[in-house]
Design an enzyme around this catalytic site. Structure first.
Site, mmCIF file in Angstrom:
data_model
loop_
_atom_site.group_PDB
_atom_site.id
_atom_site.type_symbol
_atom_site.label_atom_id
_atom_site.label_comp_id
_atom_site.label_asym_id
_atom_site.label_seq_id
_atom_site.Cartn_x
_atom_site.Cartn_y
_atom_site.Cartn_z
ATOM 1 N N ALA A 224 -21.209 19.219 12.894
ATOM 2 C CA ALA A 224 -22.417 19.511 13.673
ATOM 3 C C ALA A 224 -23.273 20.607 13.052
ATOM 4 C CB ALA A 224 -22.032 19.884 15.101
ATOM 5 N N GLY A 225 -22.672 21.474 12.227
ATOM 6 C CA GLY A 225 -23.443 22.540 11.577
ATOM 7 C C GLY A 225 -24.210 23.369 12.583
ATOM 8 N N GLY A 228 -28.824 20.423 14.326
ATOM 9 C CA GLY A 228 -30.076 19.669 14.311
ATOM 10 C C GLY A 228 -29.920 18.328 15.014
ATOM 11 N N ASP A 296 -21.952 13.556 9.768
ATOM 12 C CA ASP A 296 -23.095 14.022 8.959
ATOM 13 C C ASP A 296 -22.483 14.923 7.889
ATOM 14 O OD1 ASP A 296 -25.758 14.385 8.247
ATOM 15 O OD2 ASP A 296 -25.965 16.166 9.488
ATOM 16 N N CYS A 349 -27.383 14.121 3.209
ATOM 17 C CA CYS A 349 -28.745 14.405 2.732
ATOM 18 C C CYS A 349 -28.680 14.339 1.214
ATOM 19 C CB CYS A 349 -29.282 15.731 3.254
ATOM 20 S SG CYS A 349 -28.190 17.124 2.995
HETATM 21 C C1 LIG Z 1 -24.958 18.182 6.411
HETATM 22 S S1 LIG Z 1 -24.250 19.574 7.135
HETATM 23 C C2 LIG Z 1 -24.425 19.263 8.844
HETATM 24 C C3 LIG Z 1 -25.841 19.343 9.365
HETATM 25 C C4 LIG Z 1 -25.948 19.163 10.848
HETATM 26 N N1 LIG Z 1 -25.278 17.965 11.320
HETATM 27 C C5 LIG Z 1 -27.407 19.126 11.283
HETATM 28 O O1 LIG Z 1 -27.944 18.047 11.534
HETATM 29 O O2 LIG Z 1 -28.022 20.201 11.355
HETATM 30 C C6 LIG Z 1 -22.537 19.324 6.875
HETATM 31 C C7 LIG Z 1 -21.620 20.240 7.636
HETATM 32 O O3 LIG Z 1 -20.273 19.919 7.322
HETATM 33 C C8 LIG Z 1 -19.504 21.085 7.434
HETATM 34 N N2 LIG Z 1 -18.256 20.900 6.669
HETATM 35 C C9 LIG Z 1 -17.956 21.320 5.433
HETATM 36 N N3 LIG Z 1 -16.722 20.929 5.065
HETATM 37 C C10 LIG Z 1 -16.225 20.236 6.103
HETATM 38 C C11 LIG Z 1 -14.987 19.580 6.343
HETATM 39 N N4 LIG Z 1 -14.019 19.553 5.426
HETATM 40 N N5 LIG Z 1 -14.815 18.989 7.523
HETATM 41 C C12 LIG Z 1 -15.824 19.014 8.432
HETATM 42 N N6 LIG Z 1 -17.008 19.607 8.273
HETATM 43 C C13 LIG Z 1 -17.193 20.215 7.122
HETATM 44 C C14 LIG Z 1 -20.392 22.182 6.887
HETATM 45 O O4 LIG Z 1 -20.048 23.442 7.433
HETATM 46 C C15 LIG Z 1 -21.782 21.718 7.321
HETATM 47 O O5 LIG Z 1 -22.199 22.379 8.488
#
Ligand SMILES: C[S@@+](CC[C@H](N)C(=O)[O-])C[C@H]1O[C@@H](n2cnc3c(N)ncnc32)[C@H](O)[C@@H]1O
Length: 384
Positions: A224-225, A228, A296, A349
């Protein structure tokens, strides 16, 4: 060839050469120290040189820097322009001539990358995308990387009326997005402060729309970060059902919680940190699985190069395999908890086939040249 200084000028405005690199770096955490240690002038020299010389950044970082060190950033930009046949002082021309000869030897996608400010190391990635989506697509996509995308928002209720009343120019689109221009930061608008508006790239909105649930459904937003997409999905529930938002980064989740509160969604969105391994223990409402799972995924972010132009220099194509491994693992995990009749939406992305079609088979790209936005990939995996 687009002169590199034009690229940066398009980004930063006529008067901003040498560009305020610090402003970009202050928004980035990774590699900030390295860039700071190099010094601003050298960092810019490296930026331009890496964009000009095929493979140089990876092959001969030190040699390249010593060639360019000492030249003020403005002169480096002029040197870069000399590759586009402009006059340059002799000292600069010497530095440029070696760049030029290497440029001539570059493989074709390397040259196309370089002439659009993308390091030539990305040539193989572009070639794979071209094989799948067409050469014309990649050429137009590369051209878009030289321009800055506009500010996209997702307005609700009376947000557009209120923005216009406060002096913003707003163009609305049928997908619910709006392009906004104005002299002040959007965060100062009443619509933003009262949660009637989310700042969200248009391609990101379109991908989130693939995952929109019906009121009453149960949703897991795995990565979810800062939320967004969470907020867009949360509104679709219309106060019924539940949305579980997880991420491995607690800092981002703090931002997400604030965003969820501002949007009035605290009753439907449950936020929790998660190590990224195994399915978290959800409440009884998720016992039979989820109607919608959104992955995502973390990725190389090649699709955000327009918005963060320095990102193309801080990520290496060699990182793609590591991302793909995590992406496949998260998709497998998510698919394991989708209810019969439900779906998993996978998105990145990234424009790299390695992180998109190679992970989930088919899907679509949302972004330039069709949309004046970032580039996102989205795929819907239905469970019959
Ligand atoms: C593309 S971003 C998410 C953006 C968010 N969904 C938005 O729309 O604002 C990917 C996210 O995956 C998380 N992430 C990184 N490694 C991960 C893992 N092994 N498992 C799950 N999430 C992870 C990161 O912290 C990051 O926030």
């Amino acid at each position: 060839m687009v002169p590199p200084s034009e690229i940066w000028r398009a980004w930063l405005g006529e008067d901003a050469v040498p560009p305020p690199l610090d402003r970009f770096l202050s928004r980035q955490r990774a590699d900030k120290d390295t860039f700071a240690a190099m010094g601003r002038a050298t960092a810019w020299a490296a930026t331009v040189a890496a964009a000009l010389v095929p493979g140089a950044w990876a092959e001969d970082r030190e040699g390249l820097l010593s060639q360019l060190r000492g030249l003020p950033p403005r002169d480096v930009l002029l040197a870069a322009d000399a590759c586009a046949d402009r006059d340059a002082p002799r000292a600069i021309a010497r530095a440029v001539s070696s760049l030029r000869s290497r440029l001539r030897d570059a493989p074709s996608w390397g040259a196309a990358c370089v002439s659009h400010g993308v390091p030539a190391g990305w040539a193989a990635v572009m070639a794979r995308r071209a094989a799948l989506s067409g050469e014309g697509f990649v050429r137009r996509w590369l051209a878009a990387q030289c321009t800055r995308p506009p500010l996209w928002v997702r307005p609700r209720e009376e947000a557009v009326v209120s923005l216009r009343a406060e002096g913003w120019k707003v163009e609305e689109f049928p997908d619910g997005s709006a392009r906004v221009t104005g002299a002040r930061g959007i965060e100062t608008s009443s619509a933003f402060r009262t949660g009637k508006l989310e700042v969200q790239d248009r391609a990101s909105q379109q991908v989130a729309l693939l995952a929109v649930p019906r009121p009453g459904q149960v949703v897991w937003d795995v990565c979810a970060g800062r939320g967004g997409k969470t907020v867009l999905l949360g509104h679709a529930l219309a106060g019924r059902g539940s949305l579980h938002a997880t991420d491995t980064d607690e800092g981002k989740l703090a931002g997400l919680k604030q965003r969820v509160r501002r949007a009035g969604l605290a009753d439907v969105v449950r936020v929790r940190a998660w190590a990224g391994e195994g399915v978290p223990a959800f409440g009884p409402e998720a016992r039979r699985g989820f109607d919608v799972v959104l992955v995502d995924a973390p990725c190389s972010s090649t699709g955000t190069w327009r918005r963060n132009p320095d990102a193309r220099l801080r990520m290496e194509p060699g990182d793609l395999a590591r991302f793909a491994e995590t992406q496949k693992r998260l998709v497998e995990l998510g698919m394991g908890v989708v209810k019969k009749g439900g779906k998993l939406v996978y998105s990145t992305c990234s424009v790299a086939v390695e992180e998109d079609e190679d992970v989930v088979g088919t899907g679509a790209l949302y972004g330039p040249p069709e949309l004046d936005s970032d580039t996102l990939f989205g795929a819907v995996l239905s469970v019959p």
